[in-house]
Write a protein that holds these residues in place. Structure first.
Motif, PDB file in Angstrom:
ATOM      1  N   SER D  96       0.950  -1.145  -0.146  1.00 19.37           N
ATOM      2  CA  SER D  96      -0.033  -0.042  -0.056  1.00 19.37           C
ATOM      3  C   SER D  96       0.793   1.112  -0.063  1.00 19.37           C
ATOM      4  O   SER D  96       0.344   2.367  -0.347  1.00 19.37           O
ATOM      5  CB  SER D  96      -0.916   0.049   1.100  1.00 19.37           C
ATOM      6  OG  SER D  96      -0.155  -0.044   2.429  1.00 19.37           O
ATOM      7  N   ARG D  97       1.994   1.106   0.542  1.00 19.29           N
ATOM      8  CA  ARG D  97       2.935   2.264   0.691  1.00 19.29           C
ATOM      9  C   ARG D  97       3.443   2.762  -0.866  1.00 19.29           C
ATOM     10  O   ARG D  97       3.438   3.860  -0.962  1.00 19.29           O
ATOM     11  CB  ARG D  97       4.316   1.927   1.720  1.00 19.29           C
ATOM     12  CG  ARG D  97       4.832   3.202   2.146  1.00 19.29           C
ATOM     13  CD  ARG D  97       6.074   2.607   3.021  1.00 19.29           C
ATOM     14  NE  ARG D  97       6.680   1.344   2.580  1.00 19.29           N
ATOM     15  CZ  ARG D  97       7.782   1.233   2.193  1.00 19.29           C
ATOM     16  NH1 ARG D  97       8.805   2.046   2.425  1.00 19.29           N
ATOM     17  NH2 ARG D  97       8.435   0.051   1.794  1.00 19.29           N
ATOM     18  N   SER D 305       1.809  11.214  -6.296  1.00 14.23           N
ATOM     19  CA  SER D 305       1.037   9.934  -6.242  1.00 14.23           C
ATOM     20  C   SER D 305       0.465   9.948  -7.726  1.00 14.23           C
ATOM     21  O   SER D 305       0.483  10.985  -8.496  1.00 14.23           O
ATOM     22  CB  SER D 305      -0.063  10.048  -5.373  1.00 14.23           C
ATOM     23  OG  SER D 305      -1.140  11.143  -5.735  1.00 14.23           O
ATOM     24  N   ILE D 313       8.222  10.209   0.094  1.00 17.57           N
ATOM     25  CA  ILE D 313       8.367   8.955   0.275  1.00 17.57           C
ATOM     26  C   ILE D 313       9.679   8.663   0.944  1.00 17.57           C
ATOM     27  O   ILE D 313      10.720   9.225   0.586  1.00 17.57           O
ATOM     28  CB  ILE D 313       8.274   8.122  -0.930  1.00 17.57           C
ATOM     29  CG1 ILE D 313       8.071   6.698  -0.920  1.00 17.57           C
ATOM     30  CG2 ILE D 313       9.170   8.544  -2.060  1.00 17.57           C
ATOM     31  CD1 ILE D 313       7.615   5.816  -2.294  1.00 17.57           C
TER      32      ILE D 313
END
Lengths: 350, 350, 350, 350
Positions: D96-97, D305, D313
């Protein structure tokens, strides 16, 4: 270059022999987002499985395919699709009978000349088993073509000299010959029984058609659509002739008989088999392949050994007596590969 | 990719249309040290020149070739050989008659679909004139093959349904049909006259053979020698079918009839046409191409205009009534290109 | 296969040597409907013409291109574009000085090893003159790219070790070095004079950029966009190194320094040179080529003759002292060929 | 066309992603009769295995190769060699990261642009794991080259800006950096520890050499040996620059310094890296590749994203901090592939 690849944008490369661990291939250039899973491929593979009728070998090959890459969450990712089909039923046999002999009609003698060695257990790459990879790749191509509304149909239209009609709507798998003409099936049945009893084998003709192919596919000069189809079909073992549309018959007609006249909305005939000057016209693509009789027969044949001695050989055993019907999905697969490749090349024009 | 190239190691790439400045090509991969000059190429080109018999157009095309590179002191250097054949006799004609019309049996409608434009003055790349470059490249290939002892022969073996024999020793240019069978020539003469009178056209069958080809040429699977030959011959405009050895006839024989038995020193027959499992066997290579009748006929034909209106068209003028004999050296050239390429690929194996 | 072709869909094949009748090539795969005439190509060819500055030879080569096919009414037809550039100024010279000698830094010795023969009058296919065909094909590619909004710029950014800036807006032809940095020109002028006086030669670095390239061009694995660019630039004679983005400098940075951060609407830097994982990112494509000094120098050099004797050679005469600036349009052409090909391949995905 | 194939006669085609069932490939064109078994390939694969030093990830990948075809009784048969390496240690992780984030310096954003989809679990085809297939194919190539007396050696010659010498005789696997210069190893050790502590990563330079390569390999114009090497090395992920011989340094030398003088029996220097005019000269082939630092770093990075939002990140986890030493056998494999292919092409000349 070494002949294990076919196609340019939509390209398949294959490997594998009948007596190694397995066979498989890599499909490149399949656009992303196409629904694909192993069942779709398996369904096509099952059509060429042996043991399905009186003309087929009783060997068991389950031919279970596994997709190894290029699929994510049920759809193609656009990258290389690897697939693998393990060999089964490789019973530890005694090959001494054929180890040192060149079987007539087989590639034994030519492989020996080419490579200096050969895998005497089967035909190596010349084994009909090689075609599983074609069928698998062709199944992927057909999934793509479907997204464009293009569909294919192949039928056996002649067996041992007895003709049958082509019927786009027939279920060719309700009989063991991939025949679309129910009236002919009993005649073929009778012939097959006779020939099997005599230890002999049969050839035939397969017709493949593609529907709803857009006009404009195929390239001028050397990569004409018909040239690519001829190459594709003739590359299947046992095929000795290929024709497009009315084919060899065209050589006997006058221009006034052979030309397809045009009216508003289309053509009045399709002698051309959907291809004019090497480019699809929008009509149904029609191709036929002449399939020679299986060379492995249960009769004495005159041949020579690897050492040049003249001997007799009788190849009994678990052989098909005709490449039909198992070659039918193979030829359909080949046409699908050509059309997908030509479609993508044409789409690059924008 | 765009179809103007043929071959891998020995590769030809061509350009040119019937109504532009000229045509030509580039031959790559020809080994160095081969004797070559323009005369050798010219001699082959002269065999496809128009105006040579009753079946031919009276158009004058001198087709003089010029070598532009790759030759030094009368021998190939091993680098790319460029050649050029200027167009002549392009009389400033009135094209209004065909400018907006799709000629039946021609590529007009398919080129239009493919490219959105077309050069209405001739067939563009679909013109038969494109084949001069094939013949030129094939002449170079034949010079190489000669150094290996390989020779080729092509004859017309059927015209308008009337068969003729193949004869390796005949002078096929002592008659206007590239016919090796003197008894058939008068029958063909008669037929041609009738057909010309009716404003119609004829198809036929051409057989090409290659002698002294070593065993081992051709690659397994997709690049079988027969697949490459099928592709090569079918890529020539007007060809609608190709067969190897006994071809479609093989589909009607039993295995026991079709297999070529072997004895010490060779084979007892050559049904296979010199190819087993896609690889040359050392026997004579035999291929046949079905040639459709010339679509341009001096009769009213039903067709449509670019705008979709139904009209009649009558294409009189300076046309051949058959692609035979002019297609004969073209098909021989194509076989030479395949064999040279396959020979060099095999030689890479060491 | 023989290396005279570049590209897959948009493909160029070339022929020709410095001392034969002429040079030329065939461009396949150019979409139809692109405006094209000889002037567009000539304009690019003129940029590599000799005799344009202090670093250039005084040889006169007018390099007039002629389009031979593929154009109709001022637009591409979608079929093969043939072009030809005749050689001029081939004065009947005395080649006895170099006929039997391997010039240091030249391909004389390697061509001899490869082909067994060589055209001693020039470098044959290794002559820099071969690049006219690249420039002509690249001009066609650039016309196509323009229709997609993609433009290219190339500058010399280093000569003889003296750096210069890259400037997309500069007129690089207001000076004889294709230099975009006016302050550096006098330094290069001074260096060139010194080097010429010493009978020596100079190398340098050329940077090529492409603007407005859409994201998504390039294929995974072996046909990465950067791999294709590296191949394209390194295939130009005299190029000994290629780098993308910050190139060799990247090897000395930390990941935190080299990664290009992203924000809404784009990237904060372009160390990657517009390519991530082999695929264009939408940023400007940046590539650099290291160009070695011209090997033909007016100084005594130690070498051997064809017969293996040690001798001295002094190659005076009409030579450039640097491949810069003439190599600049060649490298730009090569990038254009790669991008056009990759664009069309990507467009096939639909 | 889709970039999963490399080479012409000796050709490898690969498939597979880091998070699918496995990876593999098909090697075509390997001559028959070469000794080959899985151990030979495994030995090379083991050199790129992770977990072998301070710069490597601790992930366990046993990378066991299986040959699936093309081998009979311990020797190549001359037909396609299929091989397969199953993936292991694919622990069911939480993605999910990274699922909706474009990692800086990675192909996430470009794959997304290209295909519209991507396998977010790894890099798909852009994963470094793809290189196992290159190493396997390269091992086969090296077996062939050995039969011709040709051997290869690769060393890391720079890490994080600190240079090391090349030594053909050193055992580069007695240290964790594929370094041939024992005095430099402690400096690299120190640097790696610092960089790891900072959560950062390192780039470097790898040099690959080939010994005893005969003169005459490589084709003129586009398929020069150096162009093929540049393509081969640049196609490996993380490589941003390639140079041959003295490479970029050549751009700063005078012709008199850069030319390699010849004497009886050979050359006095090897600035050219064994290649003149694109063709091997018989000297040692020398190439270098610039390797960027691994983009996955354990530090906060600015990115966006999938939906275009700006985010930070931090990619901790089991990553290498440099592609060195694992890239070293990959680059050697690529050079082996080029040389084998070029050797076979040249051999076709006879």
């Amino acid at each position: 270059m070494s002949g294990d690849s076919f196609g340019r944008i939509f390209k398949v490369t294959t490997f594998g022999e009948s007596h190694g661990p397995g066979l498989g291939g890599i499909v490149e250039g399949c656009p992303s987002g196409i629904d694909l899973d192993e069942d779709v491929i398996q369904k096509e593979l099952d059509k060429r499985k042996p043991g399905q009728g009186p003309a087929s070998t009783k060997r068991k090959e389950s031919d279970k395919v596994r997709i190894l890459s290029g699929i994510f969450e049920g759809k193609t990712t656009g990258t290389a699709i690897g697939f693998y089909i393990p060999n089964e039923d490789q019973r530890s046999r005694d090959y001494s009978r054929i180890k040192d002999v060149f079987r007539p009609g087989h590639g034994d003698i030519t492989y020996n000349a080419k490579y200096g060695v050969r895998d005497y257990r089967g035909g190596g790459r010349s084994s009909g088993r090689e075609t599983v990879s074609r069928v698998a790749a062709g199944a992927i191509a057909q999934e793509f073509l479907k997204t464009q509304g293009i569909t294919l149909k192949a039928c056996c239209v002649e067996l041992g000299g007895i003709r049958a009609g082509f019927n786009a709507d027939a279920d060719i798998y309700d009989n063991p010959y991939a025949c679309a003409d129910p009236e002919v099936v009993p005649q073929w049945d009778k012939l097959v029984k006779e020939v099997r009893k005599n230890g002999d084998s049969l050839g035939g003709i397969v017709e493949v058609r593609a529907y709803n192919v857009p006009a404009g596919l195929g390239e001028p000069v050397f990569d004409k659509l018909d040239a690519r189809i001829a190459c594709a079909l003739m590359s299947v073992g046992a095929v000795k002739g290929v024709e497009i549309g009315n084919g060899f018959e065209a050589a006997r007609l006058r221009g006034s008989e052979n030309n397809d006249s045009m009216v508003k909305g289309g053509f009045l005939s399709n002698n051309a088999g959907g291809i004019l000057a090497g480019i699809s016209s929008g009509q149904t693509i029609i191709a036929r392949a002449a399939v020679k009789p299986i060379p492995s027969i249960a009769r004495d044949q005159q041949t020579v050994s690897v050492n040049g001695e003249e001997i007799k050989i009788n190849i009994g055993g678990r052989h098909d007596i005709s490449a039909i019907p198992r070659i039918v999905p193979v030829l359909k697969a080949m046409l699908a590969l050509v059309l997908t490749d030509m479609f993508l090349i044409q789409r690059s024009r924008g």
